[in-house]
Design a protein around this motif. Structure first.
Motif, mmCIF file in Angstrom:
data_model
loop_
_atom_site.group_PDB
_atom_site.id
_atom_site.type_symbol
_atom_site.label_atom_id
_atom_site.label_comp_id
_atom_site.label_asym_id
_atom_site.label_seq_id
_atom_site.Cartn_x
_atom_site.Cartn_y
_atom_site.Cartn_z
ATOM 1 N N ILE A 283 9.438 13.211 7.247
ATOM 2 C CA ILE A 283 8.068 14.295 7.277
ATOM 3 C C ILE A 283 8.931 15.701 6.764
ATOM 4 O O ILE A 283 9.863 15.756 7.396
ATOM 5 N N ASN A 284 8.345 16.339 6.096
ATOM 6 C CA ASN A 284 8.889 17.596 5.599
ATOM 7 C C ASN A 284 8.000 18.786 6.303
ATOM 8 O O ASN A 284 7.042 18.730 6.299
ATOM 9 N N TYR A 285 8.903 19.267 7.465
ATOM 10 C CA TYR A 285 8.192 20.452 8.290
ATOM 11 C C TYR A 285 8.286 21.697 7.561
ATOM 12 O O TYR A 285 7.752 22.786 8.225
ATOM 13 N N ASP A 286 8.923 21.980 6.613
ATOM 14 C CA ASP A 286 8.952 23.099 5.949
ATOM 15 C C ASP A 286 8.345 23.525 4.501
ATOM 16 O O ASP A 286 8.764 22.528 3.620
ATOM 17 N N ASP B 156 15.092 11.035 -1.554
ATOM 18 C CA ASP B 156 15.320 12.021 -1.116
ATOM 19 C C ASP B 156 14.341 13.308 -1.382
ATOM 20 O O ASP B 156 14.459 14.200 -2.250
ATOM 21 N N HIS B 157 12.865 13.120 -1.211
ATOM 22 C CA HIS B 157 11.700 13.864 -1.639
ATOM 23 C C HIS B 157 11.896 15.022 -1.021
ATOM 24 O O HIS B 157 11.320 16.203 -1.683
ATOM 25 N N ILE B 158 12.346 15.628 0.420
ATOM 26 C CA ILE B 158 12.285 17.067 0.666
ATOM 27 C C ILE B 158 13.374 17.750 -0.246
ATOM 28 O O ILE B 158 13.117 19.001 -0.449
ATOM 29 N N SER C 234 25.684 9.885 4.266
ATOM 30 C CA SER C 234 25.278 10.199 5.550
ATOM 31 C C SER C 234 23.909 10.491 6.064
ATOM 32 O O SER C 234 23.703 10.393 7.187
ATOM 33 N N LYS C 235 23.043 10.126 4.884
ATOM 34 C CA LYS C 235 21.706 10.447 5.398
ATOM 35 C C LYS C 235 21.107 9.138 5.388
ATOM 36 O O LYS C 235 21.515 8.043 4.899
ATOM 37 N N ASN C 236 19.886 8.869 6.373
ATOM 38 C CA ASN C 236 19.013 7.651 6.433
ATOM 39 C C ASN C 236 17.941 7.831 5.605
ATOM 40 O O ASN C 236 16.779 8.156 6.088
ATOM 41 N N PHE C 237 17.839 7.789 4.238
ATOM 42 C CA PHE C 237 16.647 8.134 3.542
ATOM 43 C C PHE C 237 15.926 6.802 3.585
ATOM 44 O O PHE C 237 16.159 5.868 3.380
ATOM 45 N N ALA D 244 1.016 -1.164 -0.001
ATOM 46 C CA ALA D 244 0.042 0.050 -0.099
ATOM 47 C C ALA D 244 0.814 1.166 0.101
ATOM 48 O O ALA D 244 0.472 2.360 -0.283
ATOM 49 N N TYR D 245 2.210 0.937 0.502
ATOM 50 C CA TYR D 245 2.938 2.524 0.471
ATOM 51 C C TYR D 245 3.288 2.946 -0.734
ATOM 52 O O TYR D 245 3.661 2.273 -1.528
ATOM 53 N N ASP D 246 3.171 4.196 -0.775
ATOM 54 C CA ASP D 246 3.809 4.973 -1.946
ATOM 55 C C ASP D 246 4.532 6.141 -1.550
ATOM 56 O O ASP D 246 4.246 6.801 -0.625
ATOM 57 N N CYS D 247 5.802 6.311 -1.745
ATOM 58 C CA CYS D 247 6.876 7.082 -1.496
ATOM 59 C C CYS D 247 6.148 8.668 -1.841
ATOM 60 O O CYS D 247 5.479 8.919 -2.892
ATOM 61 N N LYS D 248 6.884 9.763 -1.250
ATOM 62 C CA LYS D 248 6.616 11.019 -1.495
ATOM 63 C C LYS D 248 6.808 11.540 -2.772
ATOM 64 O O LYS D 248 6.105 12.259 -3.629
ATOM 65 N N THR D 249 8.108 11.061 -3.167
ATOM 66 C CA THR D 249 8.522 11.471 -4.680
ATOM 67 C C THR D 249 7.491 10.865 -5.719
ATOM 68 O O THR D 249 7.039 11.248 -6.737
#
Length: 246
Positions: A200-203, A150-152, A192-195, A116-121
């Motif tokens: 959640i994008n707060y901005d 890296d959707h943000i 270095s990122k844990n993608f 069911a999951y679809d990523c933000k991008t």
């Protein structure tokens, strides 16, 4: 086909399975996926149900010593190479391979969540355009996964062009080389990122200043250099009407 498994190229994305939570180099990610794939083919028989949990437990034990970026994020050992050439990564117990619509229940998250999951991008209006760009940039599925998840950052780039009053066609066609360079710079900091693709994008980047502040914090001096070169090539930016603001 979709952003997860593009029709073009020989790459695919597996970020939502927790791969990048492991503190590994790009080469080590590749080796881990190869180890999983080879062991899976040797030990799992789709007609023998208990071979699935045996494989999972064995891999969880073997990978338990790998340092994690976040102890709360699960790393699914069923993520591996799913084509004969070992280029594309994906769920090795997906129903398309097992013939069982519930086979992903052997995973930690289970069938309902996995399917069911679809990523933000992937959910974005520009998903097809990003897919084409990322396929062109990525040299393998590891890089493609970094880019796709890296959707943000991707959203911030969209907003940068929107606030500059440049439309979608301009962004993906007339500015394609600049976009490719920007995301190649991004790949240098991605390790270095844990993608996971569900950050959640707060901005919501309501202003150009907020976008540039974020991009500068993510890319450092490389952002300033990229922006300077981009401004030289686009002296009339802001004179093109229309945007793809969300």
């Amino acid at each position: 086909m979709s952003l997860c498994h593009p029709e073009k190229g020989n790459v695919s994305c597996g970020a939502c399975c927790g791969l990048f939570n492991l503190k590994l180099t790009t080469k080590e990610y590749t080796n881990l996926l190869l180890e999983r794939t080879n062991e899976f083919k040797k030990t799992v028989d789709f007609s023998i149900r208990h071979s699935f949990p045996i494989y999972r437990k064995d891999r969880e034990t073997k990978e338990g010593s790998i340092p994690k970026k976040d102890e709360m994020t699960y790393n699914c050992p069923f993520l591996g190479y799913v084509d004969e050439t070992k280029h594309r990564i994906g769920c090795m117990i997906h129903p398309i391979f097992t013939g069982d619509p519930k086979s992903q229940n052997f995973s930690f998250y289970g069938t309902s969540i996995c399917q069911a999951y679809d990523c933000k991008t992937k959910e974005g209006a520009l998903a097809d355009l990003w897919e084409d760009l990322f396929v062109e940039i990525a040299k393998d599925s590891i890089e493609f996964s970094f880019l796709s998840a890296d959707h943000i950052f991707t959203y911030a780039v969209e907003k940068f062009f929107a606030h500059s009053l440049l439309n979608t066609e301009t962004m993906f066609h007339l500015n394609r080389l600049e976009l490719m360079e920007l995301f190649r710079i991004r790949l240098e900091t991605s390790a270095s990122k844990n993608f996971t693709s569900f950050e959640i994008n707060y901005d919501i980047f309501l202003t150009l200043e907020s976008v540039e502040r974020y991009l500068s914090s993510e890319l450092g001096s490389e952002w300033n250099q990229w922006k300077l070169e981009w401004e030289k090539k686009n002296p009339n930016r802001g004179e093109v009407s229309g945007s793809f603001d969300k």
